[in-house]
Design a protein around this motif. Structure first.
Motif, short mmCIF file in Angstrom:
data_model
loop_
_atom_site.label_atom_id
_atom_site.label_comp_id
_atom_site.label_asym_id
_atom_site.label_seq_id
_atom_site.Cartn_x
_atom_site.Cartn_y
_atom_site.Cartn_z
N ALA A 79 56.55 52.36 43.39
CA ALA A 79 55.42 53.05 42.79
C ALA A 79 54.23 52.11 42.64
O ALA A 79 53.09 52.46 42.99
CB ALA A 79 55.82 53.63 41.44
N SER A 80 54.49 50.89 42.15
CA SER A 80 53.40 49.92 41.96
C SER A 80 52.72 49.58 43.28
O SER A 80 51.48 49.47 43.35
CB SER A 80 53.95 48.62 41.35
OG SER A 80 54.37 48.83 40.03
N ILE A 84 48.72 50.29 44.19
CA ILE A 84 47.77 49.31 44.72
C ILE A 84 47.12 49.84 46.00
O ILE A 84 45.90 49.73 46.19
CB ILE A 84 48.46 47.94 44.95
CG1 ILE A 84 48.76 47.29 43.59
CG2 ILE A 84 47.57 47.01 45.79
CD1 ILE A 84 49.56 46.01 43.65
N HIS A 93 39.71 51.58 40.28
CA HIS A 93 40.84 51.01 39.54
C HIS A 93 41.86 52.07 39.10
O HIS A 93 41.49 53.17 38.69
CB HIS A 93 40.35 50.30 38.27
CG HIS A 93 39.79 48.94 38.51
ND1 HIS A 93 40.58 47.83 38.68
CD2 HIS A 93 38.51 48.50 38.60
CE1 HIS A 93 39.81 46.76 38.86
NE2 HIS A 93 38.54 47.14 38.82
N ILE A 95 44.75 51.78 36.22
CA ILE A 95 45.42 50.93 35.25
C ILE A 95 46.85 51.44 35.10
O ILE A 95 47.09 52.56 34.62
CB ILE A 95 44.66 50.96 33.90
CG1 ILE A 95 43.29 50.31 34.08
CG2 ILE A 95 45.46 50.25 32.81
CD1 ILE A 95 43.34 48.83 34.48
N GLU A 96 47.78 50.63 35.60
CA GLU A 96 49.19 50.99 35.54
C GLU A 96 49.76 50.63 34.17
O GLU A 96 49.67 49.48 33.75
CB GLU A 96 49.93 50.22 36.64
CG GLU A 96 51.44 50.46 36.66
CD GLU A 96 52.19 49.43 37.50
OE1 GLU A 96 51.98 49.37 38.72
OE2 GLU A 96 53.00 48.68 36.91
N ILE B 84 56.03 57.31 50.40
CA ILE B 84 54.82 57.17 49.57
C ILE B 84 53.59 57.03 50.47
O ILE B 84 52.55 57.64 50.22
CB ILE B 84 54.97 55.98 48.61
CG1 ILE B 84 55.99 56.33 47.50
CG2 ILE B 84 53.61 55.60 47.98
CD1 ILE B 84 56.34 55.19 46.56
N TYR C 36 34.21 38.58 38.48
CA TYR C 36 34.71 39.91 38.09
C TYR C 36 36.04 39.72 37.38
O TYR C 36 36.99 39.23 37.99
CB TYR C 36 34.87 40.76 39.34
CG TYR C 36 35.21 42.21 39.10
CD1 TYR C 36 34.23 43.20 39.22
CD2 TYR C 36 36.51 42.61 38.78
CE1 TYR C 36 34.53 44.54 39.01
CE2 TYR C 36 36.80 43.94 38.57
CZ TYR C 36 35.82 44.91 38.68
OH TYR C 36 36.11 46.23 38.48
N PRO C 39 42.06 43.12 33.92
CA PRO C 39 43.12 42.82 32.96
C PRO C 39 44.23 41.91 33.51
O PRO C 39 44.49 40.84 32.96
CB PRO C 39 43.66 44.21 32.60
CG PRO C 39 42.49 45.13 32.81
CD PRO C 39 41.79 44.58 34.02
N LYS C 42 47.81 42.56 38.97
CA LYS C 42 47.91 43.73 39.85
C LYS C 42 46.56 44.45 39.96
O LYS C 42 46.40 45.33 40.82
CB LYS C 42 48.99 44.67 39.35
CG LYS C 42 50.38 44.05 39.54
CD LYS C 42 51.47 45.06 39.70
CE LYS C 42 51.87 45.63 38.37
NZ LYS C 42 53.15 46.41 38.50
N ASP C 43 45.61 44.08 39.13
CA ASP C 43 44.26 44.62 39.26
C ASP C 43 43.40 43.78 40.19
O ASP C 43 42.26 44.16 40.49
CB ASP C 43 43.60 44.68 37.87
CG ASP C 43 44.45 45.44 36.87
OD1 ASP C 43 44.79 46.60 37.16
OD2 ASP C 43 44.80 44.88 35.81
N PRO C 45 43.78 43.00 43.56
CA PRO C 45 43.44 43.47 44.91
C PRO C 45 42.19 44.36 44.94
O PRO C 45 41.26 44.09 45.71
CB PRO C 45 44.71 44.22 45.35
CG PRO C 45 45.82 43.50 44.63
CD PRO C 45 45.24 43.16 43.28
N VAL C 46 42.16 45.40 44.10
CA VAL C 46 40.97 46.27 44.15
C VAL C 46 39.73 45.53 43.64
O VAL C 46 38.62 45.79 44.11
CB VAL C 46 41.19 47.60 43.40
CG1 VAL C 46 41.16 47.41 41.90
CG2 VAL C 46 40.14 48.63 43.82
N LYS C 50 36.34 45.34 45.80
CA LYS C 50 35.02 45.71 45.29
C LYS C 50 34.03 44.54 45.45
O LYS C 50 32.85 44.76 45.73
CB LYS C 50 35.12 46.12 43.82
CG LYS C 50 35.82 47.48 43.64
CD LYS C 50 36.33 47.72 42.22
CE LYS C 50 35.27 48.26 41.29
NZ LYS C 50 34.97 49.69 41.48
N GLU C 78 53.70 42.00 44.35
CA GLU C 78 52.91 43.20 44.64
C GLU C 78 51.43 42.86 44.77
O GLU C 78 50.73 43.36 45.66
CB GLU C 78 53.13 44.25 43.56
CG GLU C 78 54.54 44.83 43.59
CD GLU C 78 55.04 45.37 42.25
OE1 GLU C 78 56.21 45.79 42.17
OE2 GLU C 78 54.27 45.36 41.28
N GLY C 82 49.04 43.12 48.15
CA GLY C 82 47.76 43.83 48.12
C GLY C 82 46.60 42.95 48.55
O GLY C 82 45.69 43.40 49.25
#
Lengths: 154, 154, 154, 154, 154
Positions: A79-80, A84, A93, A95-96, B84, C36, C39, C42-43, C45-46, C50, C78, C82
């Motif tokens: 899922a993670s 991504i 974004h 937020i998981e 997925i 940039y 949190p 895993k945040d 990659p995006v 950007k 993960e 990404g």
């Protein structure tokens, strides 16, 4: 007005979406919220993608509670990875917010954890949308969501 | 009329597709069903993609029964990852119904599990298509497919 | 003038971005830097995507400090996956600087490691942008970032 | 006339492609076969993609024999993941025929296994191309390739 | 004239690129070679993509030496996955030549292994470009790169 998507599941054992919505609304009057409930966490990636593509959300919270078995860990990983991919396809974004059943000692603690983590991440959502400077100010400070923050090291 | 794809395998040891079709038809008179059988679970991702792209299905059920060996776990992981990806490419849901051979104590229990899980997920398919409000109502309630539901925590 | 993006996190326990910016500026007067903060890892990659797509950066440093638990290792995996995807989508380099909490014996060593690795990788960024010949000259020499270099073998 | 691609490797220790071609030709006079040999299994994904894109194959068999070490397992996993990606990019099936060295007790058994599995999967290829009804008839029957079929459960 | 890209790293402890270039030039007078050095193996996927997209290479060798720790194995896995993605995006081969530090008993053996494996794979590159028939002739013969070939089984 910014649109925030909330993707959650019937598999979870705590209504994380209600906590998220309550916190988001207390933080900002200028957001609209769209909720989408799917069966389990592996359904979250496409749910989030639909919230971006079909509902035009600016950001999404993906809420889930993986079980404690090995197969649940693997589902969370899949899922993670998908979440991504969605972010990279949409340049927005997600937020998981995943709460693993074995993170807490008992159900009471688990519900507190699920509630706290969701609400803390709602702050991250609002900051990403409106206050990137607040995130920058706290960079490298060991912020956590759900349990105590870690200490920054110098 | 909504089109539901059913992708299944000759590898599985239980005819999950017949259970799925039976349940779907009992739940809604207004769906048409297209079935596609492939050899094994790693053939399911492209089978589902063809059901979307060539048969124009609105949603697909991917039915499989991974064996109990380590290599079977890995195949299931690869298949899930692919499923997925397909959902993100097509912006439509695939409900994955995998029954692992080692989830049940014996063959009797395995057949009951395969039957129950498939039928429960048929409800998820119908709800995603026609009754998203029903899913939302049960968000965070610990719903399971195959064994007993878990208890929600407060 | 070349643009360098810096993506970092509030989860990290050391302000790696400040070390990166300080080192980059000491190495070259002809770069502009865009920061940039997200949190968690895993945040990243995006966030990097950007920085490429919306801020037109030529290269990005992705700075993170995964914790020591198994789930942290998985998050790092993960995130790394990404980050590679973003590079392939954008045809530009992301220099990943991850410092794992369990790489160091204590907090003092961890902060030294985080500082050194970040600064060493800032050199890689400048070399990729302006001095590819320097990298080529050191090919196969066992260069490391954070701890001692390894010895080349003959 | 349908075109079947055969991608195989110099790494394998058994000439699986010859078994595949022999079986395919005995099953159908109306197919043409294009063979492409690459060094190892991680070269199979792009080999299959070239068979689709440059040779216009309708389906491909990917033949490989991973070794018994941990690194070989990982290579097989990476190859399989790539093979699934190719199928989704091309909307056509790849029948993966991997024979792991440690599946057999000795070399004699290994060669029998490689031969049998390849030939059984050649039937799947022909059925996917010309007789999808045959696959559907055997759905859920526990078919295996190489060793004995499993028993269906009721 | 065919263009061969060589992507290597400063992390490696042996100058694999020089071995590759020496062998390629001894095998064919009609190739041009473009070398690109990046810091580590996770930088190889985008380096290879740039060699295809910006330098128009026909094939690329990706040369790396992962360390012996668990995190190094994971980096190698992420890099390999990325290298497969690049091949599928560009429809061209990347010959991955990774030498793991723990494959050899000591540094002497490691350097011999790195040299041999690189040179053997240079033959694969030339054969893929100019002599696909040679690869086909050796299909299923258990060819290895670096250590002894395996025996074919009958």
């Amino acid at each position: 007005m910014k649109k925030i998507g909330i993707a959650d599941t019937t598999f979870a054992r705590f209504d994380m979406a209600s906590a998220a919505i309550d916190e988001l609304q207390s933080l900002s009057a200028s957001v609209s919220i769209i909720r989408y409930t799917a069966p389990g966490i592996k359904d979250l990636p496409v749910s989030c993608k639909k919230l971006f593509d079909e509902k035009n959300c600016d950001i999404v919270m993906a809420l889930g509670m993986p079980g404690s078995k090995q197969i649940d860990k693997q589902c969370a990983h899949e899922a993670s990875t998908g979440l991504i991919s969605v972010q990279l396809m949409c340049n927005r974004h997600i937020i998981e917010v995943f709460v693993h059943e074995d993170e807490a000692k008992n159900e009471k603690e688990l519900s507190i954890l699920a509630n706290n983590r969701t609400r803390k991440h709602a702050h991250n959502v609002i900051n990403l949308l409106f206050h990137p400077d607040v995130l920058r100010k706290h960079a490298g400070e060991g912020l956590r969501q759900g349990f105590e923050d870690a200490e920054p090291i110098r």
